[in-house]
Design an enzyme around this catalytic site. Structure first.
Site, short mmCIF file in Angstrom:
data_model
loop_
_atom_site.label_atom_id
_atom_site.label_comp_id
_atom_site.label_asym_id
_atom_site.label_seq_id
_atom_site.Cartn_x
_atom_site.Cartn_y
_atom_site.Cartn_z
N SER A 110 0.76 -1.00 0.07
CA SER A 110 0.09 0.18 0.05
C SER A 110 0.91 1.24 0.01
CB SER A 110 -0.96 0.25 1.23
OG SER A 110 -0.07 0.07 2.29
N LYS A 169 1.32 4.49 6.94
CA LYS A 169 0.42 5.44 5.84
C LYS A 169 1.10 6.90 5.81
CE LYS A 169 -2.57 2.23 4.36
NZ LYS A 169 -1.78 0.99 4.59
#
Lengths: 174, 161
Positions: A38, A91
């Protein structure tokens, strides 16, 4: 005769080392592996479907930022998932408290004490677009360097996307 | 020259003992037991408005042994630098019915607590700002369970319901 005392001193040494390691990893910095694609191409750029744990990137996570929770746009953070506190995600911060972040469908206001996170690889990232703004109290550290694999060792830079975020804070720096 | 070496060696030995003690203190404080000074009217009559010192244990929430009725210390979702002391009213999957303002109206709302979250409320519903205002609390924000009060001495004892 001498074995109980040897065992005891080994136990004491292990305990001491464990306590010191735990303290350093909680208060200063720790090294964590990054799983998943991701955050590609920042971490794990090769998109194999089968990740063996030796080829995962290892990154340095600093914990000093948790003293006053001051983050900037573009910081890469490690946080506990709001839906499962045992999972940790890595993230990038796209929005800070008070910002307005544009998603495909609408514009979201980030409430006080929360942040908006997104993975660099938008196509395969489970992030704030699915579970909403993340409370800053769930942040466990900030990623500063890539330590493995050796050919990609280096600092992790801040990357901001000005066209999607309207920031109200004048203290954002990049 | 040799004297400085001896002094330096002893200083390092003393410093390492102090360092190891501080590390043990941190591990105990974060993973076993700590104390906390709680202020404010939101938990009346359980906790005093002028401030109590309570003992917080950090084992139950890591082992998943928390349930409704437990007093917990949580990191505020509105300000990560502040901690709140509230009571768990509902765990994930439970249905919770609440009214935002008990003085104003009798109307109430219900919702189901989502996975990975808990619903916390202060015992004093009239002044407490809790899940009725900021929504279900992610389980990861829970820091520990309040189980005992140690100050003021007149109210020394276990807490719970």
């Amino acid at each position: 005769m001498g074995t109980p005392s040897i065992l005891w001193s080994i136990t004491k040494k292990c305990f001491t080392v464990g306590v010191i390691t735990l303290t350093v990893s909680d208060l200063f910095a720790s090294i964590v592996p990054v799983r998943g694609a991701s955050m590609s191409p920042t971490f794990n750029p090769k998109t194999n479907s089968l990740f063996d744990s030796l080829s995962d990137d290892r990154v340095l996570v600093e914990k000093l930022c948790l003293r006053n929770y001051k983050f900037s746009h573009g910081d890469v953070i490690v946080f506990s998932s709001p839906n499962n506190h045992k999972e940790k995600h890595v993230k990038r911060i796209v929005g800070l408290p008070g910002d307005w972040v544009g998603t495909i469908y609408d514009v979201v206001h980030i409430p006080e004490g929360h942040c908006w996170v997104e993975g660099d690889n938008s196509a395969s990232s489970l992030d704030s677009r699915s579970f909403g703004p993340v409370p800053l109290g769930l942040v466990k550290g900030r990623v500063t360097h890539v330590l493995w694999p050796p050919h990609r060792v280096g600092t992790v830079d801040r990357k901001t996307s000005q066209n999607r975020v309207s920031s109200s804070s004048s203290a954002s720096k990049f | 020259m040799r004297q400085w070496k001896i002094i330096a060696k002893e200083a390092m030995a003393r410093a390492s003992i102090i360092g190891k003690f501080l590390c043990l203190l941190h591990v105990t404080d974060a993973y076993v037991l700590s104390s906390n000074h709680v202020l404010g009217p939101s938990m009346l009559p359980t906790l005093n408005i002028t401030g109590d010192v309570v003992l917080v244990e950090h084992l139950s929430h890591r082992l998943g042994k928390l349930g409704s009725g437990d007093l917990v210390l949580v990191r505020s979702p509105l300000d990560p630098k502040k901690t709140l002391t509230k009571r768990i009213v509902a765990m994930e999957g439970d249905k919770v019915t609440f009214s935002l303002d008990p003085t104003r109206s009798h109307s109430s709302r219900s919702l189901v607590v989502p996975k990975g979250h808990v619903w916390i409320q202060g015992d004093n519903l009239y002044v407490s700002r809790d899940s009725r205002h900021f929504g279900p609390l992610p389980y990861g924000l829970i820091e520990g369970k309040v189980f005992m009060r140690v100050w003021p001495p007149s109210s020394f004892g276990l807490l719970g319901e």
